[in-house]
Enzyme design. Structure first.
Site, PDB file in Angstrom:
ATOM      1  N   HIS A  55      35.796  10.455   9.119  1.00  0.00           N
ATOM      2  CA  HIS A  55      36.805   9.421   8.981  1.00  0.00           C
ATOM      3  C   HIS A  55      38.119   9.862   9.632  1.00  0.00           C
ATOM      4  CE1 HIS A  55      34.718   7.441   5.248  1.00  0.00           C
ATOM      5  NE2 HIS A  55      33.945   7.498   6.311  1.00  0.00           N
ATOM      6  N   GLU A  57      41.244   9.971   8.455  1.00  0.00           N
ATOM      7  CA  GLU A  57      42.174  10.784   7.684  1.00  0.00           C
ATOM      8  C   GLU A  57      41.852  12.275   7.780  1.00  0.00           C
ATOM      9  OE1 GLU A  57      41.723   6.919   5.221  1.00  0.00           O
ATOM     10  OE2 GLU A  57      40.606   8.062   6.715  1.00  0.00           O
ATOM     11  N   CYS A  80      39.400   5.820   1.475  1.00  0.00           N
ATOM     12  CA  CYS A  80      38.251   5.666   0.590  1.00  0.00           C
ATOM     13  C   CYS A  80      38.392   6.586  -0.625  1.00  0.00           C
ATOM     14  CB  CYS A  80      36.954   5.946   1.331  1.00  0.00           C
ATOM     15  SG  CYS A  80      36.777   7.620   1.977  1.00  0.00           S
ATOM     16  N   GLU A 324      27.404 -15.406  23.623  1.00  0.00           N
ATOM     17  CA  GLU A 324      27.740 -15.634  25.033  1.00  0.00           C
ATOM     18  C   GLU A 324      27.022 -16.831  25.641  1.00  0.00           C
ATOM     19  OE1 GLU A 324      28.090 -12.901  28.096  1.00  0.00           O
ATOM     20  OE2 GLU A 324      29.374 -11.501  27.038  1.00  0.00           O
ATOM     21  N   ARG A 328      22.866 -24.422  23.949  1.00  0.00           N
ATOM     22  CA  ARG A 328      22.177 -24.656  22.675  1.00  0.00           C
ATOM     23  C   ARG A 328      22.580 -23.633  21.623  1.00  0.00           C
ATOM     24  NH1 ARG A 328      15.863 -25.562  23.388  1.00  0.00           N
ATOM     25  NH2 ARG A 328      16.129 -25.897  21.136  1.00  0.00           N
TER      26      ARG A 328
END
Length: 389
Positions: A55, A57, A80, A324, A328
Protein backbone atom coordinates in the site's frame (compact mmCIF):
# COMPACT_ATOMS: atom_id res chain seq x y z
CA UNK A 1 -7.62 18.89 15.49
CA UNK A 2 -5.83 21.39 13.24
CA UNK A 3 -7.91 23.27 10.68
CA UNK A 4 -6.94 22.48 7.06
CA UNK A 5 -4.77 25.12 5.42
CA UNK A 6 -3.89 26.11 1.86
CA UNK A 7 -0.74 24.08 2.32
CA UNK A 8 -2.92 21.07 3.14
CA UNK A 9 -4.83 21.56 -0.09
CA UNK A 10 -1.61 21.94 -2.06
CA UNK A 11 -0.12 18.70 -0.77
CA UNK A 12 -3.42 16.82 -1.08
CA UNK A 13 -3.70 17.99 -4.69
CA UNK A 14 -0.23 16.57 -5.28
CA UNK A 15 -1.28 13.29 -3.69
CA UNK A 16 -4.39 13.07 -5.87
CA UNK A 17 -2.26 13.63 -8.98
CA UNK A 18 0.11 10.92 -7.81
CA UNK A 19 -2.79 8.51 -7.25
CA UNK A 20 -3.66 8.62 -10.96
CA UNK A 21 -0.31 7.08 -11.82
CA UNK A 22 -1.43 3.51 -11.14
CA UNK A 23 -5.09 3.69 -12.12
CA UNK A 24 -6.03 0.39 -13.75
CA UNK A 25 -3.07 -1.47 -12.21
CA UNK A 26 -4.03 -2.04 -8.58
CA UNK A 27 -7.16 -4.21 -8.65
CA UNK A 28 -8.68 -5.32 -6.38
CA UNK A 29 -7.39 -2.40 -4.30
CA UNK A 30 -7.80 1.28 -5.26
CA UNK A 31 -4.90 3.39 -6.46
CA UNK A 32 -4.15 5.46 -3.33
CA UNK A 33 -1.34 7.96 -2.80
CA UNK A 34 0.43 9.03 0.37
CA UNK A 35 2.79 12.00 0.79
CA UNK A 36 4.81 12.53 3.99
CA UNK A 37 5.64 16.21 4.70
CA UNK A 38 8.07 17.51 7.33
CA UNK A 39 8.59 21.25 7.84
CA UNK A 40 7.03 22.02 4.45
CA UNK A 41 9.21 19.52 2.58
CA UNK A 42 8.13 16.19 1.06
CA UNK A 43 10.23 13.45 2.67
CA UNK A 44 8.33 10.43 1.38
CA UNK A 45 5.78 9.68 -1.32
CA UNK A 46 4.23 6.59 -2.86
CA UNK A 47 1.24 5.18 -4.70
CA UNK A 48 -0.34 1.75 -4.31
CA UNK A 49 1.89 -0.73 -6.15
CA UNK A 50 0.72 -2.67 -9.23
CA UNK A 51 -1.34 -5.63 -8.10
CA UNK A 52 -2.56 -3.67 -5.06
CA UNK A 53 0.39 -4.24 -2.68
CA UNK A 54 2.29 -2.84 -0.96
CA UNK A 55 0.00 0.00 0.00
CA UNK A 56 0.97 3.63 -0.45
CA UNK A 57 1.37 4.46 3.25
CA UNK A 58 3.94 1.76 4.03
CA UNK A 59 6.03 2.66 0.99
CA UNK A 60 5.97 6.38 1.74
CA UNK A 61 6.88 5.79 5.39
CA UNK A 62 9.77 3.56 4.35
CA UNK A 63 11.10 6.32 2.11
CA UNK A 64 10.72 8.92 4.85
CA UNK A 65 12.38 6.78 7.53
CA UNK A 66 13.09 8.69 10.75
CA UNK A 67 11.93 11.91 9.11
CA UNK A 68 8.36 10.65 9.46
CA UNK A 69 8.48 11.33 13.20
CA UNK A 70 6.39 14.43 13.85
CA UNK A 71 5.50 14.79 10.17
CA UNK A 72 2.13 15.10 8.42
CA UNK A 73 0.85 12.30 6.16
CA UNK A 74 -1.47 13.24 3.31
CA UNK A 75 -3.51 10.23 2.19
CA UNK A 76 -6.13 10.26 -0.58
CA UNK A 77 -8.19 7.48 1.08
CA UNK A 78 -8.62 6.62 4.75
CA UNK A 79 -5.81 4.27 5.87
CA UNK A 80 -6.93 0.65 6.18
CA UNK A 81 -7.55 -0.70 9.67
CA UNK A 82 -7.96 -4.43 9.04
CA UNK A 83 -5.55 -7.33 8.69
CA UNK A 84 -5.67 -8.68 5.15
CA UNK A 85 -2.68 -9.89 3.18
CA UNK A 86 -0.77 -7.01 4.78
CA UNK A 87 -0.99 -5.40 8.26
CA UNK A 88 -3.16 -2.27 8.67
CA UNK A 89 -1.71 0.95 7.31
CA UNK A 90 -3.14 2.75 10.35
CA UNK A 91 -0.78 0.68 12.52
CA UNK A 92 2.17 1.63 10.30
CA UNK A 93 1.35 5.33 10.63
CA UNK A 94 1.04 5.01 14.40
CA UNK A 95 4.35 3.16 14.66
CA UNK A 96 6.11 5.85 12.61
CA UNK A 97 5.09 8.55 15.13
CA UNK A 98 3.62 10.91 12.55
CA UNK A 99 1.94 13.85 14.27
CA UNK A 100 -0.94 14.36 11.89
CA UNK A 101 -2.81 12.57 9.09
CA UNK A 102 -4.85 14.44 6.47
CA UNK A 103 -7.43 12.34 4.59
CA UNK A 104 -9.39 13.31 1.50
CA UNK A 105 -12.23 10.77 1.79
CA UNK A 106 -13.29 7.99 4.15
CA UNK A 107 -13.18 4.42 2.88
CA UNK A 108 -16.69 2.94 2.41
CA UNK A 109 -15.29 -0.60 2.67
CA UNK A 110 -17.18 -2.10 5.61
CA UNK A 111 -13.89 -3.42 6.99
CA UNK A 112 -12.65 0.18 7.35
CA UNK A 113 -15.46 2.78 7.23
CA UNK A 114 -14.02 5.17 9.82
CA UNK A 115 -12.15 2.61 11.90
CA UNK A 116 -8.80 3.75 10.52
CA UNK A 117 -9.46 7.30 11.68
CA UNK A 118 -10.53 6.06 15.13
CA UNK A 119 -7.32 4.03 15.49
CA UNK A 120 -5.19 7.06 14.60
CA UNK A 121 -7.00 9.40 16.97
CA UNK A 122 -6.93 6.87 19.80
CA UNK A 123 -3.14 6.82 19.36
CA UNK A 124 -3.00 10.60 19.83
CA UNK A 125 -2.55 11.49 16.16
CA UNK A 126 -4.45 14.53 14.86
CA UNK A 127 -6.66 13.62 11.87
CA UNK A 128 -8.33 15.98 9.41
CA UNK A 129 -10.92 14.57 7.00
CA UNK A 130 -12.37 15.99 3.79
CA UNK A 131 -9.52 18.06 2.37
CA UNK A 132 -10.32 18.37 -1.38
CA UNK A 133 -13.16 15.94 -0.77
CA UNK A 134 -14.83 16.50 -4.16
CA UNK A 135 -11.56 15.97 -6.02
CA UNK A 136 -10.95 12.84 -3.96
CA UNK A 137 -14.37 11.47 -4.85
CA UNK A 138 -13.64 12.03 -8.53
CA UNK A 139 -10.18 10.48 -8.38
CA UNK A 140 -11.54 7.36 -6.66
CA UNK A 141 -14.96 7.29 -8.33
CA UNK A 142 -14.54 3.80 -9.76
CA UNK A 143 -13.47 2.21 -6.48
CA UNK A 144 -16.17 4.07 -4.57
CA UNK A 145 -18.87 2.89 -6.96
CA UNK A 146 -17.76 -0.73 -6.64
CA UNK A 147 -17.89 -0.44 -2.86
CA UNK A 148 -21.17 1.46 -2.67
CA UNK A 149 -23.21 0.00 -5.57
CA UNK A 150 -21.40 -3.31 -6.08
CA UNK A 151 -20.70 -2.64 -9.75
CA UNK A 152 -17.93 -1.02 -11.81
CA UNK A 153 -18.01 2.60 -12.89
CA UNK A 154 -18.98 2.53 -16.59
CA UNK A 155 -17.58 4.93 -19.18
CA UNK A 156 -19.00 4.88 -22.71
CA UNK A 157 -16.63 6.11 -25.39
CA UNK A 158 -17.80 6.84 -28.93
CA UNK A 159 -16.12 8.28 -32.00
CA UNK A 160 -18.81 9.84 -34.20
CA UNK A 161 -18.65 11.43 -37.64
CA UNK A 162 -20.11 14.83 -38.48
CA UNK A 163 -23.26 13.12 -39.75
CA UNK A 164 -23.70 10.97 -36.64
CA UNK A 165 -22.16 7.68 -37.79
CA UNK A 166 -19.75 5.35 -35.99
CA UNK A 167 -18.75 3.25 -39.00
CA UNK A 168 -19.65 2.15 -42.51
CA UNK A 169 -21.78 -0.89 -43.29
CA UNK A 170 -19.80 -3.84 -44.61
CA UNK A 171 -16.42 -2.38 -43.72
CA UNK A 172 -14.06 -2.88 -40.86
CA UNK A 173 -12.83 -0.09 -38.65
CA UNK A 174 -13.28 3.40 -40.13
CA UNK A 175 -10.94 6.12 -38.91
CA UNK A 176 -13.20 8.93 -37.77
CA UNK A 177 -10.85 10.85 -35.46
CA UNK A 178 -7.23 11.96 -35.67
CA UNK A 179 -4.02 10.91 -33.98
CA UNK A 180 -4.41 13.09 -30.89
CA UNK A 181 -7.84 11.67 -30.09
CA UNK A 182 -6.62 8.12 -30.64
CA UNK A 183 -3.71 8.73 -28.25
CA UNK A 184 -6.16 10.04 -25.64
CA UNK A 185 -8.15 6.80 -25.97
CA UNK A 186 -4.97 4.78 -25.47
CA UNK A 187 -4.31 6.64 -22.22
CA UNK A 188 -7.89 6.00 -21.16
CA UNK A 189 -7.42 2.28 -21.72
CA UNK A 190 -4.24 2.35 -19.65
CA UNK A 191 -6.16 3.76 -16.68
CA UNK A 192 -9.09 1.31 -16.92
CA UNK A 193 -9.54 -2.14 -15.41
CA UNK A 194 -11.56 -3.61 -18.30
CA UNK A 195 -12.70 -2.71 -21.82
CA UNK A 196 -15.81 -4.07 -23.58
CA UNK A 197 -17.14 -4.37 -27.13
CA UNK A 198 -19.92 -6.33 -28.78
CA UNK A 199 -19.17 -9.35 -30.93
CA UNK A 200 -20.29 -7.47 -34.05
CA UNK A 201 -17.58 -4.87 -33.54
CA UNK A 202 -15.04 -7.52 -32.56
CA UNK A 203 -15.76 -9.51 -35.73
CA UNK A 204 -15.95 -6.57 -38.16
CA UNK A 205 -13.02 -4.51 -36.85
CA UNK A 206 -10.81 -7.32 -35.49
CA UNK A 207 -9.36 -5.07 -32.75
CA UNK A 208 -6.81 -6.04 -30.12
CA UNK A 209 -8.16 -3.57 -27.52
CA UNK A 210 -4.70 -3.26 -25.98
CA UNK A 211 -2.61 -0.23 -25.04
CA UNK A 212 -0.23 0.53 -27.86
CA UNK A 213 1.56 3.62 -26.54
CA UNK A 214 5.30 2.92 -26.20
CA UNK A 215 6.18 2.02 -22.63
CA UNK A 216 2.57 1.45 -21.56
CA UNK A 217 1.92 -1.84 -23.32
CA UNK A 218 1.88 -3.66 -19.98
CA UNK A 219 -1.13 -1.62 -18.86
CA UNK A 220 -3.59 -3.21 -21.27
CA UNK A 221 -6.97 -3.80 -19.60
CA UNK A 222 -8.94 -7.03 -19.44
CA UNK A 223 -10.79 -7.39 -22.76
CA UNK A 224 -14.49 -8.33 -22.70
CA UNK A 225 -16.71 -9.31 -25.64
CA UNK A 226 -20.50 -9.56 -25.44
CA UNK A 227 -21.08 -12.72 -27.48
CA UNK A 228 -24.31 -14.55 -26.60
CA UNK A 229 -23.80 -17.39 -29.09
CA UNK A 230 -19.98 -17.51 -28.88
CA UNK A 231 -19.45 -16.43 -32.47
CA UNK A 232 -16.13 -14.64 -31.95
CA UNK A 233 -13.80 -15.90 -34.72
CA UNK A 234 -11.04 -18.15 -33.47
CA UNK A 235 -8.54 -16.39 -35.74
CA UNK A 236 -9.39 -12.95 -34.34
CA UNK A 237 -6.65 -10.89 -32.71
CA UNK A 238 -8.56 -11.04 -29.44
CA UNK A 239 -8.58 -14.83 -29.29
CA UNK A 240 -5.06 -15.18 -30.65
CA UNK A 241 -3.72 -12.94 -27.86
CA UNK A 242 -5.88 -14.36 -25.05
CA UNK A 243 -2.91 -15.98 -23.30
CA UNK A 244 -1.00 -12.68 -23.24
CA UNK A 245 -3.83 -10.29 -22.28
CA UNK A 246 -6.91 -11.63 -20.45
CA UNK A 247 -10.04 -12.11 -22.57
CA UNK A 248 -13.55 -12.70 -21.22
CA UNK A 249 -16.26 -13.78 -23.64
CA UNK A 250 -19.71 -13.17 -22.19
CA UNK A 251 -22.32 -15.75 -23.15
CA UNK A 252 -25.94 -14.79 -22.73
CA UNK A 253 -27.61 -17.98 -21.57
CA UNK A 254 -26.65 -19.30 -18.16
CA UNK A 255 -28.17 -22.68 -18.99
CA UNK A 256 -25.11 -23.50 -21.07
CA UNK A 257 -22.44 -25.26 -19.04
CA UNK A 258 -18.73 -25.78 -19.45
CA UNK A 259 -17.64 -29.10 -20.99
CA UNK A 260 -16.70 -31.69 -18.39
CA UNK A 261 -13.21 -31.98 -19.83
CA UNK A 262 -10.93 -30.06 -22.14
CA UNK A 263 -11.67 -32.60 -24.85
CA UNK A 264 -10.82 -32.56 -28.53
CA UNK A 265 -10.66 -28.78 -28.88
CA UNK A 266 -7.95 -28.56 -26.21
CA UNK A 267 -5.97 -31.42 -27.76
CA UNK A 268 -5.96 -29.70 -31.15
CA UNK A 269 -4.89 -26.38 -29.56
CA UNK A 270 -2.02 -28.13 -27.72
CA UNK A 271 -0.85 -29.51 -31.07
CA UNK A 272 -0.79 -26.07 -32.64
CA UNK A 273 -3.95 -26.64 -34.69
CA UNK A 274 -7.18 -24.69 -34.66
CA UNK A 275 -9.04 -25.81 -31.52
CA UNK A 276 -12.16 -26.11 -33.68
CA UNK A 277 -12.71 -29.17 -35.85
CA UNK A 278 -13.38 -28.50 -39.56
CA UNK A 279 -17.08 -29.01 -38.87
CA UNK A 280 -17.07 -26.58 -35.95
CA UNK A 281 -15.15 -24.01 -38.00
CA UNK A 282 -18.15 -23.96 -40.35
CA UNK A 283 -20.60 -23.37 -37.50
CA UNK A 284 -20.50 -26.11 -34.91
CA UNK A 285 -22.35 -26.23 -31.65
CA UNK A 286 -22.13 -24.06 -28.57
CA UNK A 287 -20.25 -26.58 -26.43
CA UNK A 288 -17.57 -27.03 -29.10
CA UNK A 289 -17.12 -23.30 -29.57
CA UNK A 290 -16.89 -22.82 -25.81
CA UNK A 291 -14.27 -25.56 -25.51
CA UNK A 292 -12.27 -23.96 -28.32
CA UNK A 293 -12.31 -20.51 -26.73
CA UNK A 294 -11.27 -21.89 -23.35
CA UNK A 295 -8.53 -23.96 -24.95
CA UNK A 296 -7.21 -20.78 -26.57
CA UNK A 297 -6.95 -19.13 -23.16
CA UNK A 298 -10.20 -17.14 -23.05
CA UNK A 299 -12.63 -17.23 -20.14
CA UNK A 300 -16.30 -17.80 -20.96
CA UNK A 301 -18.58 -16.06 -18.49
CA UNK A 302 -22.34 -16.65 -18.35
CA UNK A 303 -24.41 -13.52 -17.69
CA UNK A 304 -28.00 -13.05 -18.80
CA UNK A 305 -28.21 -9.28 -18.29
CA UNK A 306 -25.96 -6.22 -18.14
CA UNK A 307 -26.53 -5.91 -14.35
CA UNK A 308 -25.54 -9.59 -13.97
CA UNK A 309 -22.33 -8.93 -15.87
CA UNK A 310 -21.45 -5.83 -13.84
CA UNK A 311 -22.11 -7.65 -10.57
CA UNK A 312 -19.86 -10.50 -11.67
CA UNK A 313 -17.07 -8.08 -12.64
CA UNK A 314 -17.35 -6.20 -9.34
CA UNK A 315 -17.15 -9.45 -7.38
CA UNK A 316 -13.70 -10.08 -8.85
CA UNK A 317 -12.44 -6.57 -8.11
CA UNK A 318 -13.08 -4.78 -11.41
CA UNK A 319 -13.81 -1.15 -10.56
CA UNK A 320 -13.80 0.57 -13.96
CA UNK A 321 -15.24 -0.54 -17.31
CA UNK A 322 -14.77 1.21 -20.64
CA UNK A 323 -17.43 0.41 -23.26
CA UNK A 324 -15.95 1.13 -26.68
CA UNK A 325 -18.60 -0.18 -29.04
CA UNK A 326 -20.45 -0.78 -31.13
CA UNK A 327 -23.90 0.73 -31.39
CA UNK A 328 -25.74 -2.27 -29.92
CA UNK A 329 -23.43 -2.60 -26.91
CA UNK A 330 -23.62 1.15 -26.26
CA UNK A 331 -27.40 1.06 -26.56
CA UNK A 332 -27.68 -1.90 -24.19
CA UNK A 333 -25.77 -0.11 -21.44
CA UNK A 334 -27.69 3.13 -21.98
CA UNK A 335 -31.04 1.34 -21.98
CA UNK A 336 -30.09 -0.36 -18.72
CA UNK A 337 -29.29 3.04 -17.18
CA UNK A 338 -25.80 1.85 -16.33
CA UNK A 339 -23.57 4.44 -18.03
CA UNK A 340 -21.92 6.90 -15.64
CA UNK A 341 -19.79 8.90 -18.04
CA UNK A 342 -19.81 9.54 -21.79
CA UNK A 343 -16.70 10.49 -23.73
CA UNK A 344 -17.68 11.70 -27.19
CA UNK A 345 -15.09 12.29 -29.92
CA UNK A 346 -16.59 14.00 -32.99
CA UNK A 347 -14.44 13.85 -36.11
CA UNK A 348 -14.57 16.09 -39.19
CA UNK A 349 -15.45 13.39 -41.72
CA UNK A 350 -18.86 12.61 -43.20
CA UNK A 351 -19.68 8.94 -43.83
CA UNK A 352 -23.00 9.15 -45.67
CA UNK A 353 -25.99 6.92 -46.27
CA UNK A 354 -24.12 3.62 -45.85
CA UNK A 355 -23.02 4.62 -42.35
CA UNK A 356 -23.84 2.86 -39.09
CA UNK A 357 -25.89 5.23 -37.00
CA UNK A 358 -24.56 6.15 -33.55
CA UNK A 359 -27.05 5.83 -30.68
CA UNK A 360 -26.51 9.57 -30.15
CA UNK A 361 -24.35 12.51 -31.24
CA UNK A 362 -23.56 16.03 -30.00
CA UNK A 363 -27.12 17.17 -30.70
CA UNK A 364 -28.80 14.22 -29.00
CA UNK A 365 -26.92 13.42 -25.78
CA UNK A 366 -29.02 11.09 -23.60
CA UNK A 367 -31.10 12.76 -20.92
CA UNK A 368 -29.56 12.94 -17.49
CA UNK A 369 -26.01 13.77 -18.60
CA UNK A 370 -24.27 17.12 -18.16
CA UNK A 371 -21.28 18.45 -20.08
CA UNK A 372 -18.31 18.52 -17.75
CA UNK A 373 -15.63 19.74 -20.13
CA UNK A 374 -14.83 20.11 -23.82
CA UNK A 375 -11.65 20.40 -25.84
CA UNK A 376 -10.29 20.39 -29.37
CA UNK A 377 -7.86 17.67 -30.39
CA UNK A 378 -6.67 18.81 -33.80
CA UNK A 379 -9.77 18.75 -36.03
CA UNK A 380 -11.76 16.70 -33.51
CA UNK A 381 -14.12 17.93 -30.81
CA UNK A 382 -13.94 16.11 -27.48
CA UNK A 383 -16.76 16.29 -24.94
CA UNK A 384 -16.91 14.72 -21.49
CA UNK A 385 -20.40 14.16 -20.04
CA UNK A 386 -21.24 12.85 -16.58
CA UNK A 387 -24.48 11.56 -15.17
CA UNK A 388 -26.34 14.29 -13.32
CA UNK A 389 -26.85 12.84 -9.84
Amino acid sequence: MTAPTREDERFMAAALRLARRNLGLTSTNPSVACIIVKDGTIVGRAVTAPGGRPHAETQALAEAGEKARGATAYVTLEPCSHHGKTPPCADALIASSVARVVVSILDPDERVAGRGVVMLRDAGIAVDIGVLHRDGERALEAYLMRQRLKRPHVTLKLAVSQDGMIGRTGEGQVRITGEISRAQVQMLRAETDAILVGVGTASADDPELTVRLPGLEGRSPIRIVLDRRLELPMNSKLVQSAREVPLIVVAGDASFRSPRSRGEGARRADEGQSPLSPQAERGGDYATRRAALEAAGAEVLNADTIPDLLAALASRGTSSLLVEGGARAAGAFLDAGLVDRILLFTGPITIGEDGIRSPFDRQSIPAGFMLRRAARYGDDIFEDYERDI
